[in-house]
Design an enzyme around this catalytic site. Sequence first.
Site, mmCIF file in Angstrom:
data_model
loop_
_atom_site.group_PDB
_atom_site.id
_atom_site.type_symbol
_atom_site.label_atom_id
_atom_site.label_comp_id
_atom_site.label_asym_id
_atom_site.label_seq_id
_atom_site.Cartn_x
_atom_site.Cartn_y
_atom_site.Cartn_z
ATOM 1 N N GLU A 31 0.833 -1.211 0.000
ATOM 2 C CA GLU A 31 0.000 0.000 0.000
ATOM 3 C C GLU A 31 0.862 1.252 0.000
ATOM 4 O OE1 GLU A 31 -0.168 -2.640 1.850
ATOM 5 O OE2 GLU A 31 -2.133 -2.963 2.767
ATOM 6 N N CYS B 86 -2.584 -3.889 6.863
ATOM 7 C CA CYS B 86 -2.162 -4.198 8.236
ATOM 8 C C CYS B 86 -2.504 -3.040 9.160
ATOM 9 C CB CYS B 86 -0.680 -4.539 8.295
ATOM 10 S SG CYS B 86 0.402 -3.115 8.088
HETATM 11 C C1 AOF Z 1 0.021 -5.144 4.374
HETATM 12 N N1 AOF Z 1 0.628 -4.930 3.180
HETATM 13 O O1 AOF Z 1 2.148 -5.422 1.641
HETATM 14 C C2 AOF Z 1 2.039 -6.792 3.538
HETATM 15 C C3 AOF Z 1 1.363 -7.034 4.778
HETATM 16 O O2 AOF Z 1 6.750 -6.594 10.068
HETATM 17 P P1 AOF Z 1 5.913 -5.856 9.075
HETATM 18 O O3 AOF Z 1 5.596 -4.450 9.508
HETATM 19 O O4 AOF Z 1 6.525 -5.874 7.697
HETATM 20 O O5 AOF Z 1 4.486 -6.589 9.009
HETATM 21 C C4 AOF Z 1 4.393 -7.911 8.540
HETATM 22 C C5 AOF Z 1 2.950 -8.371 8.534
HETATM 23 O O6 AOF Z 1 2.129 -7.484 7.780
HETATM 24 C C6 AOF Z 1 2.790 -9.726 7.856
HETATM 25 O O7 AOF Z 1 2.938 -10.795 8.746
HETATM 26 C C7 AOF Z 1 1.360 -9.654 7.331
HETATM 27 O O8 AOF Z 1 0.429 -9.916 8.353
HETATM 28 C C8 AOF Z 1 1.264 -8.200 6.925
HETATM 29 N N2 AOF Z 1 1.713 -8.069 5.557
HETATM 30 N N3 AOF Z 1 0.355 -6.199 5.138
HETATM 31 O O9 AOF Z 1 -0.836 -4.355 4.777
HETATM 32 C C9 AOF Z 1 1.612 -5.695 2.739
HETATM 33 N N4 AOF Z 1 3.065 -7.572 3.123
HETATM 34 ZN ZN ZN Z 2 1.004 -2.985 5.924
#
Ligand code: AOF
Ligand code: ZN
Length: 323
Positions: free
Chosen positions: A56, A79
């Site tokens: 995003e 997230c």
């Molecule tokens: C999203 N967009 O492109 C992805 C998400 O440690 P962080 O901050 O990188 O968070 C990892 C978690 O975020 C991962 O386990 C999954 O639940 C989510 N991934 N979320 O909004 C994204 N790759």
């Molecule tokens: Zn995210």
Amino acid sequence: MPPLPVEVALRAALQAGAAVHGTTSPNPPVGAAILSADGQLVGVGGTQPAGGPHAEVMALRAAGDQARGGMAVVTLEPCNHTGRTGPCSQALVEAGVAYVRYLHSDPNAAASGGADYLRAHGVDVQQLPDEAPDLAPWLAAVRMSRPHVTLKFAQTLDGFTAAEDGSSQWITGEEARRHVHADRRRRDAIIIGTGTAVADNPSLTARLDDGLTHQPRRVIIGTRDLQRPGFEQYPGITQALAALWETGARDILVEGGASLASSFLEAGVVDAVQAYLAPTLLGDGRGVLARAVGPTLADAIAFDLDNVIRLGDDVLLEMTRRD
Ligand code: AOF
Ligand code: ZN
């Protein structure tokens, strides 16, 4: 306002996710696309390697001010937590996005809740029908707390993976082999048994001349101490799956041989199968598995057929475990 072309944005988001597949673990390969208020596609992005921005944020950066009043289409629920990066839910609100559409709910309890946060901040949020298989291995892995396992083999029409003399190098043709290399690059790890490591000495690299560099981890399972540089080795399946999960692998491929394939099936941890079928007959040779799974047909392990893909003169059957 004209209806926003959600389908166009969804296709762009799925493509952006596919483009980063294999480079994001332990994070999922998410894609996002932003439509401006007047329905133009103004930003597309994919998840960056772990620790980097989520999809995003990449798409919002590309869209700039044009995101205001527009729509974000994302393959995973945005997230709602500060992990290695900040919450995407908040970034979307701050950018003034008015509508959010997402495919899959986030099964990671620590990060989920983005949809509720967005609604609480006045955003129109809807989940799209989530039939797309794009994040299937990652979603399954998070639910199971172990890597998703695909068992891969190439076989003749009569079910042999190698001739009696052990020769197995060229069962399938060129197109199928190219497909194997492209597929390996999307995986986090490729696993073989000690027998195969000794007999075939495979490099297990993803050889493609498209300039991309991601190589999956190369793993040997077995107690015989092989000390192969560039390979990790674990004594058994349980240890390998636990260590791979802990170190971020989510999507792994088991490439044989027959004994290791049997052990994975007996352990009940084969989630998907890729069977490459060559239009050849051998009459006798080495089978896909090393042992019978049971004495009668009723003991057969059954799979659901998801895809039939023609690759030159060969056929790839993609299947998932029937629960
Ligand atoms: C999203 N967009 O492109 C992805 C998400 O440690 P962080 O901050 O990188 O968070 C990892 C978690 O975020 C991962 O386990 C999954 O639940 C989510 N991934 N979320 O909004 C994204 N790759
Ligand atoms: Zn995210």
